[in-house]
Structures are given as C-alpha cells and as structure tokens.
Design an enzyme around this catalytic site. Structure first.
Site, PDB file in Angstrom:
ATOM      1  N   THR A   1      -7.957  -3.926  -3.822  1.00 17.25           N
ATOM      2  CA  THR A   1      -7.938  -5.293  -4.188  1.00 17.25           C
ATOM      3  C   THR A   1      -8.355  -6.180  -3.140  1.00 17.25           C
ATOM      4  O   THR A   1      -8.850  -5.503  -1.899  1.00 17.25           O
ATOM      5  CB  THR A   1      -6.465  -5.667  -4.404  1.00 17.25           C
TER       6      THR A   1
ATOM      7  N   ALA B   1       0.751  -1.196   0.096  1.00 22.86           N
ATOM      8  CA  ALA B   1      -0.043  -0.018  -0.066  1.00 22.86           C
ATOM      9  C   ALA B   1       0.906   1.206  -0.110  1.00 22.86           C
ATOM     10  O   ALA B   1       2.021   1.162   0.206  1.00 22.86           O
ATOM     11  CB  ALA B   1      -0.854   0.143   1.238  1.00 22.86           C
ATOM     12  N   THR B   2       0.259   2.441  -0.535  1.00 24.31           N
ATOM     13  CA  THR B   2       1.059   3.553  -0.431  1.00 24.31           C
ATOM     14  C   THR B   2       0.199   4.658   0.359  1.00 24.31           C
ATOM     15  O   THR B   2      -1.122   4.538   0.514  1.00 24.31           O
ATOM     16  CB  THR B   2       1.148   4.176  -1.774  1.00 24.31           C
TER      17      THR B   2
ATOM     18  N   SER C   1      -0.551   8.535  -0.270  1.00 25.14           N
ATOM     19  CA  SER C   1      -0.798   9.558  -1.610  1.00 25.14           C
ATOM     20  C   SER C   1       0.164  10.738  -1.414  1.00 25.14           C
ATOM     21  O   SER C   1       0.213  11.044  -0.325  1.00 25.14           O
ATOM     22  CB  SER C   1      -2.107   9.657  -2.064  1.00 25.14           C
TER      23      SER C   1
ATOM     24  N   ASP D   1     -10.373  -0.545   6.075  1.00 27.31           N
ATOM     25  CA  ASP D   1      -9.121  -1.142   5.101  1.00 27.31           C
ATOM     26  C   ASP D   1      -9.362  -2.754   5.319  1.00 27.31           C
ATOM     27  O   ASP D   1      -9.840  -3.146   6.498  1.00 27.31           O
ATOM     28  CB  ASP D   1      -7.973  -0.632   5.455  1.00 27.31           C
TER      29      ASP D   1
ATOM     30  N   ASP E   1     -14.145  -5.066   3.909  1.00 24.83           N
ATOM     31  CA  ASP E   1     -14.011  -4.857   2.334  1.00 24.83           C
ATOM     32  C   ASP E   1     -14.899  -3.662   1.830  1.00 24.83           C
ATOM     33  O   ASP E   1     -16.019  -3.443   1.656  1.00 24.83           O
ATOM     34  CB  ASP E   1     -14.624  -6.114   1.552  1.00 24.83           C
ATOM     35  N   GLY E   2     -13.960  -2.488   1.921  1.00 27.09           N
ATOM     36  CA  GLY E   2     -14.389  -1.143   1.640  1.00 27.09           C
ATOM     37  C   GLY E   2     -15.176  -1.036   0.201  1.00 27.09           C
ATOM     38  O   GLY E   2     -15.904  -0.037   0.151  1.00 27.09           O
TER      39      GLY E   2
ATOM     40  N   SER F   1      -2.736   4.560   6.016  1.00 27.99           N
ATOM     41  CA  SER F   1      -1.666   4.961   7.123  1.00 27.99           C
ATOM     42  C   SER F   1      -2.779   5.572   8.097  1.00 27.99           C
ATOM     43  O   SER F   1      -2.293   5.951   9.303  1.00 27.99           O
ATOM     44  CB  SER F   1      -0.807   5.761   6.577  1.00 27.99           C
TER      45      SER F   1
ATOM     46  N   HIS G   1      -4.096  14.260  -1.722  1.00 27.06           N
ATOM     47  CA  HIS G   1      -5.059  14.549  -0.410  1.00 27.06           C
ATOM     48  C   HIS G   1      -5.700  15.724  -0.426  1.00 27.06           C
ATOM     49  O   HIS G   1      -7.037  15.727  -0.118  1.00 27.06           O
ATOM     50  CB  HIS G   1      -4.070  14.161   0.837  1.00 27.06           C
TER      51      HIS G   1
END
Length: 223
Positions: free
Chosen positions: A219, A57-58, A60, A110, A144-145, A89, A65
């Site tokens: 995903t 994951a990242t 942004s 998440d 599961d968003g 995060s 944002h």
C-alpha cells in the site's frame, strides 16, 4: 505441518521446519539457523506464525519465508544482488543476505520510515547483521517498492513481501536476464496467489501462478 513446527529456540524452529518438509534445501536451513528470529519478531518469535510488527505491518510465518527463499534459490548465489520489497522487520532481508554472501548485496525497501528504522535496529542486534550492514551486504532504504529501486538495478532476484494489486512492470524491468521475481498478487475477486516471474537470458518473460496465500497489501504510506 506448519502448526507443528514451532520450537523453543531458533534452532528448534528451523530444524522442525526441516523435519516437517517445510524447508527442503540445506542452504536455506543453514541461512535461517544463522538469523535469530527473536531479533525481528517482538513476541513468540519461534512460533511458525505471522506476527504484527507495528505500523500495520506483519512479519510472515517462517515457513513462508523458507518457501520464498527456496523459490528464489537458483538466483541467490554468492555475489548476487537482490531487492526485498516491503522489507518490514528486516528478517528476510538478513536471511537472503546470508544466502548471497560473500560478495552479495540485498537492498530492503519499505515506504514507512518507522519500518526502515526498525529493520536497521533489528539487524544491528547481531554481530553478523552489523557486519553485513557495515560491508554493504544489507542496505535498508525508504521508497515506494512497487516501483522497485532503479538506482541499484538490475537485480538477480526480487522478493515482494506484501500483496500487489496489479503486476508491476517496473519490477520485471529491473530484473537481470536471467532473473526471477517472487510476488503475491491479489486478483479482482480478492484472492491472492504467488506468482513466480522469470526473465530469461534472451529477455523473454515467463509467468507462473502458484499457490494461494494471504498477505497484507502493498500500500501507500499512511499519515
């Protein structure tokens, strides 16, 4: 202008974004000044660039944002309820919580437990973050968003922080009337664009395709 907006402190980063026109709204500037990105980005937190946070994951880039907040801003008022899908995060969840206080709430969802734990740890690094979690202004959940979070619906605004493969009707269904969804969607050619989806007061839905982006995909959790 994004590459010229980095700074040596959180205030320098945010003020450079403002000076360069990447933050336009004073409310967003104030909210981002109130959330130290160093608590959420593991390396070079004051660079205006995306960074890995682990778990594939990242986080942004800050200018992205800011853009998401400004797109949703008409629906981010004190007392609003917001869903942050792919909260990662926890940074943007906290920024949005600053925009909807007092009385507002933001649920970050998440599908990776490690990221839920990370978001809780990161947010607890500041007095403001701990206070918001204690008061229910910020809640992080695993799920599961792509299906939203129906137990707390409906929402004034929904932000999606990873690229969806399709338009998920469940998210639109969980908006209030009126409400707004901000979501990156990848098309059949592999191109991603931001879509802003408004549910009007009468329940009708208007979809706007905006600018091109590059997000990590939304995903399934990996083993």
């Amino acid at each position: 202008m994004a590459w010229r907006s980095s700074g040596d402190s959180n205030s320098a980063l945010v003020n450079n974004l403002f000076k360069n026109g990447l933050i336009k709204e004073e409310r967003v500037r104030t909210a981002m000044l109130g959330v130290d990105r160093a608590h959420y980005a593991p390396r070079a937190p004051y660079n205006d660039s995306p960074q890995s946070i682990g778990f594939r994951a990242t986080i942004s880039a800050p200018h992205m944002h800011a853009n998401a907040c400004e797109s949703l801003l008409p629906f981010l008022y004190p007392g609003a309820k917001v869903l942050d899908v792919g909260s990662g995060s926890g940074y943007l969840t906290h920024v949005i919580a600053e925009l909807v206080k007092p009385g507002g709430s933001v649920i970050g969802i998440d599908h990776i437990q490690g990221l839920v734990d990370l978001a809780n740890t990161n947010t607890a690094k500041s007095t403001e973050g701990r206070g918001l979690m204690e008061d229910g202004g910020i809640v992080f959940v695993k799920g599961d968003g792509r299906k939203g979070y129906a137990v707390a619906a409906p929402y004034d605004a929904i932000h999606v922080g990873a690229a969806a493969a399709v338009h998920h009707q469940e998210l639109v269904d969980q908006l209030k009337s009126p409400g707004r969804l901000f979501v990156p969607v990848e098309d059949e050619q592999g191109l991603q664009h931001i879509w802003v989806i408004d549910k009007k007061a009468d329940g009708s839905v208007v979809r706007r395709k905006e600018y091109g982006v590059r997000y990590v995909p939304l995903t399934d959790a990996y083993e």
